[in-house]
Scaffold this motif. Structure first.
Motif, PDB file in Angstrom:
ATOM      1  N   LEU A  35     -48.771 -22.134  42.429  1.00 13.40           N
ATOM      2  CA  LEU A  35     -50.076 -21.649  41.711  1.00 13.40           C
ATOM      3  C   LEU A  35     -51.010 -21.093  42.527  1.00 13.40           C
ATOM      4  N   ALA A  36     -51.242 -22.122  43.798  1.00 10.04           N
ATOM      5  CA  ALA A  36     -52.286 -21.360  44.878  1.00 10.04           C
ATOM      6  C   ALA A  36     -51.964 -20.095  45.197  1.00 10.04           C
ATOM      7  N   GLY A  37     -50.913 -19.800  45.429  1.00 10.85           N
ATOM      8  CA  GLY A  37     -50.293 -18.610  45.952  1.00 10.85           C
ATOM      9  C   GLY A  37     -50.400 -17.441  44.971  1.00 10.85           C
ATOM     10  N   PHE A  38     -50.462 -17.819  43.738  1.00  2.00           N
ATOM     11  CA  PHE A  38     -50.756 -16.874  42.677  1.00  2.00           C
ATOM     12  C   PHE A  38     -52.249 -16.425  42.775  1.00  2.00           C
ATOM     13  N   VAL A  39     -53.097 -17.306  42.820  1.00  2.00           N
ATOM     14  CA  VAL A  39     -54.356 -17.298  42.705  1.00  2.00           C
ATOM     15  C   VAL A  39     -54.917 -16.618  44.077  1.00  2.00           C
ATOM     16  N   MET A  40     -54.093 -16.947  45.212  1.00  2.00           N
ATOM     17  CA  MET A  40     -54.711 -15.927  46.542  1.00  2.00           C
ATOM     18  C   MET A  40     -54.182 -14.561  46.398  1.00  2.00           C
ATOM     19  N   PHE A  41     -52.946 -14.339  45.874  1.00  2.00           N
ATOM     20  CA  PHE A  41     -52.573 -12.968  45.680  1.00  2.00           C
ATOM     21  C   PHE A  41     -53.569 -12.082  44.799  1.00  2.00           C
ATOM     22  N   GLY A  42     -53.931 -12.859  43.723  1.00  2.00           N
ATOM     23  CA  GLY A  42     -55.078 -12.141  42.850  1.00  2.00           C
ATOM     24  C   GLY A  42     -56.179 -11.935  43.436  1.00  2.00           C
ATOM     25  N   TYR A  43     -56.763 -12.801  44.125  1.00  2.00           N
ATOM     26  CA  TYR A  43     -58.081 -12.659  45.099  1.00  2.00           C
ATOM     27  C   TYR A  43     -57.976 -11.724  45.898  1.00  2.00           C
ATOM     28  N   TRP A  44     -56.773 -11.318  46.842  1.00  2.00           N
ATOM     29  CA  TRP A  44     -56.429 -10.425  47.726  1.00  2.00           C
ATOM     30  C   TRP A  44     -56.292  -9.061  47.006  1.00  2.00           C
ATOM     31  N   MET A  45     -55.716  -8.856  45.941  1.00  2.00           N
ATOM     32  CA  MET A  45     -55.746  -7.804  45.341  1.00  2.00           C
ATOM     33  C   MET A  45     -56.920  -7.146  44.898  1.00  2.00           C
ATOM     34  N   LYS A  46     -57.991  -8.166  44.222  1.00  2.00           N
ATOM     35  CA  LYS A  46     -59.334  -7.723  43.926  1.00  2.00           C
ATOM     36  C   LYS A  46     -60.110  -7.306  45.069  1.00  2.00           C
ATOM     37  N   ARG A  47     -59.817  -7.936  45.993  1.00  2.00           N
ATOM     38  CA  ARG A  47     -60.726  -7.437  47.201  1.00  2.00           C
ATOM     39  C   ARG A  47     -60.231  -6.072  47.640  1.00  2.00           C
ATOM     40  N   GLN A  48     -58.900  -6.081  47.690  1.00  2.00           N
ATOM     41  CA  GLN A  48     -58.353  -4.670  48.015  1.00  2.00           C
ATOM     42  C   GLN A  48     -59.044  -3.546  47.048  1.00  2.00           C
ATOM     43  N   ALA A  49     -58.969  -3.695  45.765  1.00  2.00           N
ATOM     44  CA  ALA A  49     -59.557  -2.801  45.069  1.00  2.00           C
ATOM     45  C   ALA A  49     -60.849  -2.451  45.144  1.00  2.00           C
ATOM     46  N   ASP A  50     -61.518  -3.485  45.410  1.00  2.00           N
ATOM     47  CA  ASP A  50     -63.202  -3.366  45.874  1.00  2.00           C
ATOM     48  C   ASP A  50     -63.250  -2.431  47.269  1.00  2.00           C
ATOM     49  N   PHE A  51     -62.428  -2.818  48.174  1.00  2.00           N
ATOM     50  CA  PHE A  51     -62.443  -1.988  49.582  1.00  2.00           C
ATOM     51  C   PHE A  51     -62.039  -0.466  49.374  1.00  2.00           C
TER      52      PHE A  51
END
Length: 63
Positions: A35-51
């Protein structure tokens, strides 16, 4: 004391650790890690989209 005594001691200690920590936890630890891996992956993808959005709007970037 021989090397066999040392290795059997290490093995007995690891067996005790497994029986008294990992078996009582069961699947909860691995479900938490997944579950933590999925949450961290979602956060990473959100940051990547913002960048990527920021990079599209910046004409002075080096390409």
């Amino acid at each position: 004391m021989t090397s066999a005594d040392v290795f059997y001691g290490i093995g007995d200690g690891l067996y005790w650790l497994f029986e008294n920590t990992l078996e009582p936890i069961g699947d909860y630890f691995w479900m938490t890690v997944l579950l933590a891996g999925f949450v961290m992956f979602g956060y990473w993808m959100k940051r990547q989209a913002d960048f990527n959005k920021q990079a599209e709007n910046d004409p002075n970037q080096i390409k």
